[in-house]
Design a protein around this motif. Structure first.
Motif, PDB file in Angstrom:
ATOM      1  N   ASP A 196      16.112  10.394   2.668  1.00  0.00           N
ATOM      2  CA  ASP A 196      16.008   9.117   1.644  1.00  0.00           C
ATOM      3  C   ASP A 196      14.643   8.299   1.891  1.00  0.00           C
ATOM      4  O   ASP A 196      14.098   7.748   0.898  1.00  0.00           O
ATOM      5  N   ALA A 197      13.364   9.117   2.784  1.00  0.00           N
ATOM      6  CA  ALA A 197      12.513   8.160   2.898  1.00  0.00           C
ATOM      7  C   ALA A 197      12.183   8.739   1.997  1.00  0.00           C
ATOM      8  O   ALA A 197      10.520   7.721   2.021  1.00  0.00           O
ATOM      9  N   LEU A 198      11.942  10.115   1.499  1.00  0.00           N
ATOM     10  CA  LEU A 198      11.078  10.406   0.236  1.00  0.00           C
ATOM     11  C   LEU A 198      11.420  10.145  -0.875  1.00  0.00           C
ATOM     12  O   LEU A 198      10.484   9.746  -1.517  1.00  0.00           O
ATOM     13  N   ILE A 199      13.071   9.165  -1.216  1.00  0.00           N
ATOM     14  CA  ILE A 199      13.182   9.150  -2.776  1.00  0.00           C
ATOM     15  C   ILE A 199      12.422   7.628  -2.114  1.00  0.00           C
ATOM     16  O   ILE A 199      12.178   7.511  -3.287  1.00  0.00           O
ATOM     17  N   GLU A 200      12.520   7.003  -0.946  1.00  0.00           N
ATOM     18  CA  GLU A 200      12.277   5.605  -1.195  1.00  0.00           C
ATOM     19  C   GLU A 200      10.620   5.823  -1.460  1.00  0.00           C
ATOM     20  O   GLU A 200       9.819   4.497  -2.116  1.00  0.00           O
ATOM     21  N   ALA A 201      10.194   6.881  -0.800  1.00  0.00           N
ATOM     22  CA  ALA A 201       8.412   6.540  -1.144  1.00  0.00           C
ATOM     23  C   ALA A 201       8.374   6.765  -2.517  1.00  0.00           C
ATOM     24  O   ALA A 201       7.659   6.029  -3.318  1.00  0.00           O
ATOM     25  N   GLN A 202       8.402   8.072  -3.315  1.00  0.00           N
ATOM     26  CA  GLN A 202       8.402   8.030  -4.253  1.00  0.00           C
ATOM     27  C   GLN A 202       9.274   6.936  -5.062  1.00  0.00           C
ATOM     28  O   GLN A 202       8.314   6.509  -6.485  1.00  0.00           O
ATOM     29  N   GLY A 203      10.193   5.936  -4.938  1.00  0.00           N
ATOM     30  CA  GLY A 203      10.243   4.946  -5.653  1.00  0.00           C
ATOM     31  C   GLY A 203       9.087   3.747  -5.949  1.00  0.00           C
ATOM     32  O   GLY A 203       9.077   3.431  -6.729  1.00  0.00           O
ATOM     33  N   ARG A 204       9.315   3.365  -4.765  1.00  0.00           N
ATOM     34  CA  ARG A 204       8.369   2.988  -4.242  1.00  0.00           C
ATOM     35  C   ARG A 204       6.588   2.857  -5.196  1.00  0.00           C
ATOM     36  O   ARG A 204       5.800   1.814  -5.944  1.00  0.00           O
ATOM     37  N   LYS A 205       6.183   4.554  -5.295  1.00  0.00           N
ATOM     38  CA  LYS A 205       5.278   4.623  -5.944  1.00  0.00           C
ATOM     39  C   LYS A 205       5.804   4.271  -7.477  1.00  0.00           C
ATOM     40  O   LYS A 205       4.441   4.005  -8.292  1.00  0.00           O
ATOM     41  N   VAL A 206       6.595   4.340  -8.149  1.00  0.00           N
ATOM     42  CA  VAL A 206       7.438   4.010  -9.691  1.00  0.00           C
ATOM     43  C   VAL A 206       6.525   2.602  -9.490  1.00  0.00           C
ATOM     44  O   VAL A 206       6.123   1.974 -11.021  1.00  0.00           O
ATOM     45  N   GLU A 207       7.029   2.059  -8.905  1.00  0.00           N
ATOM     46  CA  GLU A 207       6.887   0.211  -8.989  1.00  0.00           C
ATOM     47  C   GLU A 207       6.135   0.123  -8.642  1.00  0.00           C
ATOM     48  O   GLU A 207       5.431  -1.309  -9.506  1.00  0.00           O
ATOM     49  N   VAL A 208       5.035   0.812  -8.020  1.00  0.00           N
ATOM     50  CA  VAL A 208       3.716   0.410  -7.825  1.00  0.00           C
ATOM     51  C   VAL A 208       3.133   1.123  -9.361  1.00  0.00           C
ATOM     52  O   VAL A 208       1.636   0.004  -9.656  1.00  0.00           O
ATOM     53  N   LEU A 209       3.235   1.674  -9.564  1.00  0.00           N
ATOM     54  CA  LEU A 209       3.008   1.855 -11.504  1.00  0.00           C
ATOM     55  C   LEU A 209       3.027   1.055 -11.893  1.00  0.00           C
ATOM     56  O   LEU A 209       2.677   0.914 -13.422  1.00  0.00           O
ATOM     57  N   ARG A 210       4.535   0.716 -12.328  1.00  0.00           N
ATOM     58  CA  ARG A 210       4.966  -0.427 -13.170  1.00  0.00           C
ATOM     59  C   ARG A 210       4.375  -1.307 -13.307  1.00  0.00           C
ATOM     60  O   ARG A 210       4.173  -2.419 -13.923  1.00  0.00           O
ATOM     61  N   ALA A 211       3.789  -2.190 -11.494  1.00  0.00           N
ATOM     62  CA  ALA A 211       3.353  -3.417 -11.534  1.00  0.00           C
ATOM     63  C   ALA A 211       2.018  -2.976 -11.741  1.00  0.00           C
ATOM     64  O   ALA A 211       1.267  -4.030 -12.261  1.00  0.00           O
ATOM     65  N   HIS A 212       1.127  -2.139 -11.724  1.00  0.00           N
ATOM     66  CA  HIS A 212      -0.147  -1.847 -12.260  1.00  0.00           C
ATOM     67  C   HIS A 212      -0.014  -1.856 -13.562  1.00  0.00           C
ATOM     68  O   HIS A 212      -0.850  -2.935 -14.383  1.00  0.00           O
ATOM     69  N   LYS A 213       1.039  -1.313 -14.911  1.00  0.00           N
ATOM     70  CA  LYS A 213       0.686  -1.753 -15.915  1.00  0.00           C
ATOM     71  C   LYS A 213       1.238  -3.008 -16.535  1.00  0.00           C
ATOM     72  O   LYS A 213       0.094  -3.496 -17.228  1.00  0.00           O
ATOM     73  N   LYS A 214       1.663  -3.811 -16.173  1.00  0.00           N
ATOM     74  CA  LYS A 214       1.971  -5.209 -15.999  1.00  0.00           C
ATOM     75  C   LYS A 214       0.804  -6.174 -15.386  1.00  0.00           C
ATOM     76  O   LYS A 214       0.382  -6.345 -16.321  1.00  0.00           O
ATOM     77  N   GLY A 215      -0.393  -5.642 -14.699  1.00  0.00           N
ATOM     78  CA  GLY A 215      -1.203  -6.538 -14.445  1.00  0.00           C
ATOM     79  C   GLY A 215      -2.260  -6.045 -15.056  1.00  0.00           C
ATOM     80  O   GLY A 215      -2.952  -6.931 -15.708  1.00  0.00           O
ATOM     81  N   LEU A 216      -2.271  -4.477 -15.506  1.00  0.00           N
ATOM     82  CA  LEU A 216      -3.384  -4.186 -16.947  1.00  0.00           C
ATOM     83  C   LEU A 216      -2.722  -5.153 -18.127  1.00  0.00           C
ATOM     84  O   LEU A 216      -4.236  -5.223 -18.977  1.00  0.00           O
ATOM     85  N   MET A 217      -1.856  -5.233 -18.272  1.00  0.00           N
ATOM     86  CA  MET A 217      -1.522  -5.727 -19.719  1.00  0.00           C
ATOM     87  C   MET A 217      -1.673  -7.010 -19.744  1.00  0.00           C
ATOM     88  O   MET A 217      -2.496  -7.469 -20.575  1.00  0.00           O
TER      89      MET A 217
END
Length: 393
Positions: free
Chosen positions: A150-171
């Motif tokens: 679960d800790a791995l899944i949560e860490a990977q989920g945060r990584k995906v969310e960070v990338l999505r937030a980065h995309k939104k900021g870049l837009m």
């Protein structure tokens, strides 16, 4: 379960913080959830929970609505609070209670005439039999394994969310803001290219309508043309994909003629145009000639004025609900065509598109890793917990 858990009935501790049970985050402080406080200020019947307790929704346990508490507080009397005995590892059981085999038992022992009135009292809960490891160390080993995963899944989920937030900021940086003619961040080769042109969607794209989809044509799992519904768009985006590939329905050439429909071309940005689905702002790009139903619409770039991916990025920035009308929110062809937009020359559009294509590919790859971890956990739980009628894991 009677030998493994006792019922915690302590109430009246109104000085403790109010907690909520959520599907995603488990038991969390009320203020961190999106739920309203329905206690009307009277907390005298609210139940105390401490770390290690498992609380379940008395009327929704047939759905597996339960969670492990890692904090102290009070929960609504709509929950039943289970306190582990010396023979039970509560982390182990917090996973076990989510398995299909135990959820089926919870449903069986719940009492009521229909699902919405089913109620699992602790007396019935305590009579449920569950095959468990004979020793606490084995329960602990399984709990540790799943907790680590679960800790791995949560860490990977945060990584995906960070990338999505980065995309939104870049837009926000690569597109002009409201009232501005230039983006705040520009690629060096376009620094002196001048202001972006102002216009409407109709200046850079052709708005395409969907078609009615008679039931007699639905259900074909293969054919010449995918027939996309709004649900197909949502499913594709839910899988982290920018390009829509799979459809639940297909039609062939003969049916296309009967429908008097013209295929939507490859590279069209498609989206919902009616109902609450508009608010989700989900967009996808078609990969093959296809049809879309009449609850959807599409925008295809005009050659020499825009690229397909720039149209997609532009539509992602637009909230269609702001341009919708009617009791049931809907946006028609002319309203879409009239939406104001800003756009640079095609060469700069392509440079922006290349940047976001690479970022989308990275997001999709990391989303696939997340899905793989979730699938691995599901398979592992099937192996670690006994099936119905089995006693050994």
């Amino acid at each position: 379960m009677g030998a493994l858990f006792s019922q915690r009935e302590e109430s009246g501790r109104t000085n403790l913080r109010l907690l909520s049970l959520t599907d995603k985050d488990g038991i969390i402080p009320q203020e961190e959830s999106n739920r309203k406080n329905t206690s009307n200020g009277d907390l005298s019947r609210y139940l105390r929970v401490v770390p290690g307790d498992i609380a379940y929704n008395t009327m929704r346990m047939w759905e597996g609505r339960n969670a492990l508490s890692r904090i102290e507080g009070i929960v609504s009397p709509a929950y039943t609070v289970c306190r582990p005995t010396k023979d039970a590892n509560s982390v182990f059981f917090s996973y076990y209670f989510k398995t299909p085999q135990l959820i089926a038992q919870f449903a069986r022992y719940s009492q009521g005439l229909v699902k919405d009135t089913l109620n699992l009292k602790f007396e019935a809960f305590s009579r449920i039999l569950a095959a468990t490891p004979p020793t606490l160390p084995e329960q602990q080993k399984i709990a540790d394994c799943l907790t680590s995963l679960d800790a791995l899944i949560e860490a990977q989920g945060r990584k995906v969310e960070v990338l999505r937030a980065h995309k939104k900021g870049l837009m926000q940086q690569l597109f002009p803001q409201e009232g501005e003619a230039l983006p705040r961040l520009r690629f060096p080769e376009f620094e002196g290219a001048g202001e972006w042109e102002e216009g409407t969607i109709s200046d850079i794209g052709t708005v395409l309508q969907g078609y009615g989809f008679p039931e007699r044509y639905q259900g074909q799992q293969s054919g010449d043309f995918p027939f996309y519904k709004v649900s197909d768009i949502s499913r594709s985006l839910g899988a982290g994909k920018t390009f829509i590939e799979e459809a639940a329905n297909y039609v062939n050439e003969n049916q296309l003629k009967e429908l008097r429909a013209k295929p939507i071309p490859t590279g069209t940005t498609v989206f919902a145009k009616i109902g609450e689905a508009i608010r989700s702002n989900k967009r996808a790009i078609t990969m093959v000639p296809c049809l879309i139903d009449n609850n959807a619409a599409g925008v295809k770039s005009i050659k020499g004025k825009a690229t397909d991916f720039f149209i997609y990025l532009t539509m992602e920035k637009i909230s269609l609900i702001d341009h919708a009308g009617g009791v049931v929110p809907a946006v028609n062809k002319s309203a879409i065509e009239a939406i104001p937009v800003k756009f640079p020359q095609v060469a700069e559009q392509q440079r922006i598109a290349d940047c976001f294509t690479s970022l989308d590919d990275l997001i999709a790859a990391e989303t696939r890793k997340l899905d793989t971890l979730k699938t691995h956990k599901k398979g592992l739980m099937q192996q670690l917990f006994p099936r119905v009628g089995e006693a050994d894991t």
